[in-house]
Each structure stands twice: as C-alpha cells, then as structure tokens.
Design a protein around this motif. Structure first.
Motif, PDB file in Angstrom:
ATOM      1  N   LYS A 154     -23.973 -43.856  14.466  1.00 25.74           N
ATOM      2  CA  LYS A 154     -22.606 -43.404  14.860  1.00 25.74           C
ATOM      3  C   LYS A 154     -21.707 -44.598  14.057  1.00 25.74           C
ATOM      4  O   LYS A 154     -22.126 -44.916  12.837  1.00 25.74           O
ATOM      5  N   SER A 187     -17.044 -42.996  16.953  1.00 23.14           N
ATOM      6  CA  SER A 187     -15.443 -43.602  17.474  1.00 23.14           C
ATOM      7  C   SER A 187     -14.601 -43.927  17.311  1.00 23.14           C
ATOM      8  O   SER A 187     -14.308 -44.539  15.786  1.00 23.14           O
ATOM      9  N   LYS A 189     -24.518 -39.061  14.858  1.00 22.34           N
ATOM     10  CA  LYS A 189     -23.870 -38.481  16.330  1.00 22.34           C
ATOM     11  C   LYS A 189     -23.299 -38.815  17.146  1.00 22.34           C
ATOM     12  O   LYS A 189     -22.307 -37.618  17.808  1.00 22.34           O
ATOM     13  N   LYS A 190     -22.175 -39.623  16.303  1.00 19.56           N
ATOM     14  CA  LYS A 190     -21.004 -40.021  17.246  1.00 19.56           C
ATOM     15  C   LYS A 190     -20.099 -40.638  16.984  1.00 19.56           C
ATOM     16  O   LYS A 190     -20.463 -41.105  15.840  1.00 19.56           O
ATOM     17  N   GLY A 198     -14.642 -41.764  21.490  1.00 17.27           N
ATOM     18  CA  GLY A 198     -15.506 -40.845  21.179  1.00 17.27           C
ATOM     19  C   GLY A 198     -15.964 -39.604  21.103  1.00 17.27           C
ATOM     20  O   GLY A 198     -15.360 -38.550  22.171  1.00 17.27           O
ATOM     21  N   LYS A 199     -16.714 -38.853  19.946  1.00 18.81           N
ATOM     22  CA  LYS A 199     -17.071 -37.327  19.593  1.00 18.81           C
ATOM     23  C   LYS A 199     -18.479 -37.282  20.228  1.00 18.81           C
ATOM     24  O   LYS A 199     -18.747 -37.814  19.268  1.00 18.81           O
ATOM     25  N   LEU A 200     -19.022 -36.472  20.701  1.00 23.45           N
ATOM     26  CA  LEU A 200     -20.270 -37.119  20.107  1.00 23.45           C
ATOM     27  C   LEU A 200     -20.705 -35.254  18.699  1.00 23.45           C
ATOM     28  O   LEU A 200     -19.633 -33.965  19.687  1.00 23.45           O
ATOM     29  N   GLU A 204     -14.008 -42.744  26.558  1.00 24.13           N
ATOM     30  CA  GLU A 204     -14.880 -43.688  26.980  1.00 24.13           C
ATOM     31  C   GLU A 204     -14.460 -45.036  27.721  1.00 24.13           C
ATOM     32  O   GLU A 204     -15.103 -46.162  28.136  1.00 24.13           O
TER      33      GLU A 204
END
Length: 183
Positions: free
Chosen positions: A97, A134, A131-132, A177-179, A156
């Motif tokens: 991340k 934030s 993957k993420k 956050g964004k996945l 989150e």
C-alpha cells in the motif's frame, strides 16, 4: 518512480501533471509554505515543518528511485500550482500500500488539479500492482471528501478530536482508503 507527463485544459487553464524533478525543489519549498498559509485543511500552519530546497531535492531523489513512491507536480505556465505524493513502506508487511497526500494553491482551486493528481496516482499505483491507497482528510473538507468518494475511496476510520484549528475547536480526521488490483 516517474510517470509520463500529461497536459490538461480545464475552463481555459492549461496545466501539466508530471513527475517532480530536482530543479523543482526551491519552488516546491515556497509553494508548500504558501499553501499551508492559505487553508486549514493541511496538518501544518504556515512555516511549520519547513522543508528547504535541499530537503525537497532529497525527497525527489528518493521518490524517483523507489518503485513504491511517486512525487507529482501540477505546472501552470512554468509555475508549480500544486503537488502530490504517494509514499510506500519498505516494510514487507506494509509494502502492498501507499499513502497519498495532495495540496493545491488556492488560486488554482476548482480546476480539477487535485483530481488529476489523484487520478494519475491511482493509474500509477495500479501499474505498480499496489493493492491500496490510503489518505487522511479533515472532516470539514467537504470538497476533498466528495472527490475521494467519487473516485472510489471509502471511510475506514475516524480520528476523533484530532486537530485544533484557529477557531479553537477540535475536528476529526477521516481515514479513507481505496482497494486496487483486487486481492
């Protein structure tokens, strides 16, 4: 890491989103101090946490080499109007991340510069198989929160009474956050 520069035109304002270069260091130092004095949406008051030209040069060098860091600037007629950074961790358990931060000079608010900086960062992150992403945002920064939600970020958590502003009141910080590249 570096990206390919891209030009944008929004309501008569032309700007370029590109990777920060060492020659930007002095301008970045000045712009950061100015932005901190224009809004309470940032963590710092004007002049706090000062980063001089040499400090920015060092950050740019590190970010240019690291595959999980990205430092972007928005340039308008040769002047930096805003910038953003994605910073990843060297720790293996956190290496999937990055944390994102953005700031734009008040004179350039409303032209989608922050949005374009974030979109380019998301594109870069996806290509890096991150993957993420934030970020943290002040609860009263409605425009930023709407932008983040529009781009798929979700709340989150909330840090209660996290910041005290000039009105003497305490405000919450929203963690979002964004996945990416779904797990």
């Amino acid at each position: 890491m570096k990206i390919t520069a891209k030009e944008f035109s929004v309501r008569g304002l032309n700007f370029i989103i590109r990777s920060a270069e060492e020659y930007d260091a002095k301008n970045l130092s000045e712009v950061r101090v100015q932005i901190d004095g224009e809004t309470e949406n940032m963590d710092r008051e004007q002049g706090e946490g000062y980063i001089d030209e040499a400090g920015f040069r060092s950050i740019i060098q590190e970010d240019s080499k690291a595959s999980n860091h990205l430092f972007l600037v928005a340039e308008v007629e040769g002047r930096i109007a805003g910038f953003s950074r994605c910073e990843g961790s060297s720790l293996r358990r956190l290496s999937h991340k990055v944390e994102f931060g953005v700031c734009v000079l008040k004179a350039f608010w409303g032209y989608g510069i922050g949005k374009r900086l974030l979109q380019k960062s998301i594109e870069w992150a996806e290509l890096q198989d991150i993957k993420k992403i934030s970020l943290a945002v002040l609860e009263k920064n409605d425009n930023a929160i709407a932008l983040y939600e529009n781009l798929g970020f979700e709340t989150e958590g909330v840090l209660k009474y996290d910041r005290r502003l000039s009105d003497g009141n305490y405000y919450n910080t929203i963690l979002m956050g964004k996945l990416l590249n779904q797990l």
